[in-house]
Motif scaffolding. Structure first.
Motif, short mmCIF file in Angstrom:
data_model
loop_
_atom_site.label_atom_id
_atom_site.label_comp_id
_atom_site.label_asym_id
_atom_site.label_seq_id
_atom_site.Cartn_x
_atom_site.Cartn_y
_atom_site.Cartn_z
N THR A 173 -36.04 -15.90 -3.73
CA THR A 173 -34.78 -16.04 -4.48
C THR A 173 -34.10 -17.37 -4.17
OG1 THR A 173 -34.63 -13.65 -4.13
CG2 THR A 173 -32.84 -14.66 -5.33
N GLN A 198 -33.94 -15.03 -13.04
CA GLN A 198 -33.40 -14.33 -11.85
C GLN A 198 -33.24 -12.84 -12.14
OE1 GLN A 198 -29.50 -13.69 -11.60
NE2 GLN A 198 -30.11 -12.24 -10.02
N THR A 199 -32.64 -12.51 -13.27
CA THR A 199 -32.41 -11.09 -13.56
C THR A 199 -33.73 -10.36 -13.81
OG1 THR A 199 -31.94 -11.74 -15.82
CG2 THR A 199 -30.06 -11.26 -14.44
N LEU A 250 -34.04 -19.56 -6.54
CA LEU A 250 -33.45 -19.70 -7.88
C LEU A 250 -33.65 -21.07 -8.52
CD1 LEU A 250 -30.15 -17.67 -7.37
CD2 LEU A 250 -32.32 -16.90 -8.30
N GLN A 272 -34.70 -20.33 -12.13
CA GLN A 272 -33.58 -19.96 -13.01
C GLN A 272 -32.80 -21.21 -13.43
OE1 GLN A 272 -32.06 -16.88 -14.12
NE2 GLN A 272 -30.55 -18.18 -15.10
N ALA A 314 -35.40 -9.82 -10.42
CA ALA A 314 -34.65 -8.78 -9.69
C ALA A 314 -34.98 -7.41 -10.26
CB ALA A 314 -33.14 -9.06 -9.78
#
Lengths: 271, 248
Positions: free
Chosen positions: B217, B232-233, B219, B222, B236
């Motif tokens: 993560t 990211q979503t 990121l 993203q 997750a």
């Protein structure tokens, strides 16, 4: 090798590979790393708030200390309760560190790759991960030293005992470094947890992330400031108390020489 | 000298380009500077073409669509991955350093073989619809709810440019990591009702530290995806679904 052996060997290898790939262990490791980190970060919030009670005065910190020694529950102090709590935190720390090690650069090549990558990319969250990497590494030693001392000297917590340790015992540089490491590592870790699992972002994920980043910096600054003020307070008391090294703090209703009285209705009224 | 270069308002750009030919291992990689005048609305793709047309025909870089759709012109622009055709020089300083995307096989200069990497990832993660139903091309397809089709399309917009791999610290440290592009594929096929694979079967593909549990993560994916995919979503979400199998 028999003909049968030749034909079955590759099949077995495939089956073993399939079993290995479907192992639930990686999922458990990932969740345990997140959960142990979450518990440690929340514990550190509580720890900081309790330790900072010294800012309200020596008596306030003394009451907090005695509370955790079970004085107000059992009528006398049992420092082993503190040792027990420290042992639990130490175990949690070792577990979290062992799981987080999976993410550490495994060799010089990987370390060079992530550092170069971070420098080139100039990307906030990548920098934050490097900060977590180094603060996590530092805490292997700093947190272990602190926890081992508290495990073996649970009774040496108090307005004077702690201040003497910080100043006359020479622990303040370790606590200063530990404070920086914990507050940075913990708040970044909590932010990363929300991103990793998609928590607290709301319907608009990007706006949620911006909110969480702001909250993260707010929490970092609050606890760093509180921690620095608290450490400063212990240092100040430690300097003032250096000539009475070894003397323990007592409040009025506990001024019985030679030991701590049992808590009674009478002593409570006196307080 | 052109008329444009005489105008004081026109910037003189310097493009430092990492030159390297793997076919000639004896020649060391070097940064070669090229200078040119900035034109209105100039993209890096246009600047590179001008350099190749007027200064050095041996300069290697990839492009096909010129419109951010094919994903061929991904490169490191001042240290960050991006598409040359979607990057305006006006948004960059006058000194621009270009390098090939790291993590992919170098063909030469700015040209990398993302296709080989993507094919390997696709084969490993089996990123295609797994269906036992025989396809009859003469029959109408089973209808899909528009909202679901939209969700799938949102993830299907990935052009496999490789920017998420170049922007991912994990992928740069660990070459076996599936990366956002791979995990996005799994998320996409998980949504698709035509794909009959269960979560258990998907877990076999991404349920380890080379898959979704390897994502740290950071990121970069993203924040640097040229198509602004919700990586990211999605990662997750996939992590939650795969982790849930660990406690059931």
């Amino acid at each position: 090798m028999s003909a049968r052996g030749v034909t079955t060997a590759p099949v077995d290898a495939v089956r073993i590979d399939r079993c290995a790939r479907s192992s639930r262990v990686p999922a458990m490791l990932d969740m345990t790393q997140s959960l142990s980190g979450l518990l440690l970060a929340l514990f550190m919030w509580g720890h900081m708030l309790f330790v900072s009670s010294i800012l309200l005065g020596k008596e306030a910190m003394y009451v907090v200390t005695k509370t955790f020694e079970g004085y107000y529950l059992f009528g006398r102090s049992y420092p082993w309760i503190v040792s027990l709590a420290v042992a639990c935190v130490l175990l949690l720390l070792v577990l979290h560190a062992a799981l987080a090690l999976r993410k550490f650069p495994a060799d010089y090549r990987q370390h060079r790759a992530i550092v170069r990558h971070s420098i080139n990319l100039r990307h906030g969250d990548t920098w934050l991960w490097l900060v977590q990497l180094y603060t996590g590494f530092a805490m292997f030693f700093l947190a272990s030293a602190h926890l081992f001392f508290m495990l073996t000297h649970p009774a040496e917590i108090g307005p004077y005992a702690s201040s003497d340790r910080v100043w006359s015992g020479g622990w303040w540089p370790i606590y200063l470094l530990l404070l920086l490491a914990v507050e940075l590592h913990g708040s970044i870790g909590l932010y990363r947890l929300t991103m990793k699992w998609g928590w607290l972002q709301g319907r608009d994920a990007l706006a949620g992330r911006r909110r969480l980043i702001r909250a993260k910096w707010g929490i970092t600054l609050f606890f760093l400031l509180l921690g620095l003020l608290t450490l400063g307070a212990y240092i100040k008391i430690g300097i003032e108390h250096r000539d009475q090294l070894g003397e323990r703090y007592r409040i009025g209703w506990q001024s019985v020489p030679g030991g701590e009285p049992r808590l009674s209705a009478e002593s409570c009224r006196c307080g | 000298m052109t008329a444009a270069s005489q105008s004081p308002s026109v910037r003189r750009l310097t493009l430092q380009i990492l030159r390297c030919d793997p076919q000639q291992p004896e020649a060391a990689a070097r940064l070669q500077p090229f200078q040119l005048d900035e034109a209105p609305g100039m993209t890096l793709y246009l600047a590179l073409n001008e350099i190749r047309d007027t200064q050095d025909p041996s300069l290697q870089f990839d492009f096909v669509c010129r419109a951010g759709i094919c994903g061929s012109c991904g490169m490191m622009i001042n240290g960050r991955p991006g598409l040359a055709c979607r990057t305006l020089t006006a948004n960059l300083p006058s000194l621009i350093t270009l390098a090939p995307l790291p993590g992919f096989e170098l063909i030469g200069d700015l040209s990398v073989n993302t296709g080989k990497w993507m094919r390997g990832m696709s084969e490993r993660l089996e990123s295609w619809i797994h269906s036992s139903e025989e396809v009859d091309p003469c029959r109408l397809e089973t209808p899909m709810e528009p909202e679901l089709a939209e969700q799938i399309y949102e993830l299907e917009r990935c052009i496999e440019c490789g920017c998420c791999i170049a922007g991912c610290g994990t992928a740069q440290m660990r070459s076996d990591f599936a990366g956002a592009v791979g995990l996005n594929q799994i998320a996409r096929f998980r949504l698709d009702p035509r794909d009959e694979r269960s979560d258990d079967e998907l877990y076999r593909l991404v349920g380890d530290d080379d898959g979704v549990f390897g994502c740290m993560t950071l990121l970069g994916c993203q924040d640097l995806c040229p198509k602004s995919l919700p990586l990211q979503t999605q990662i997750a979400y996939l992590r939650r679904k795969m982790a849930a199998l660990g406690i059931t």
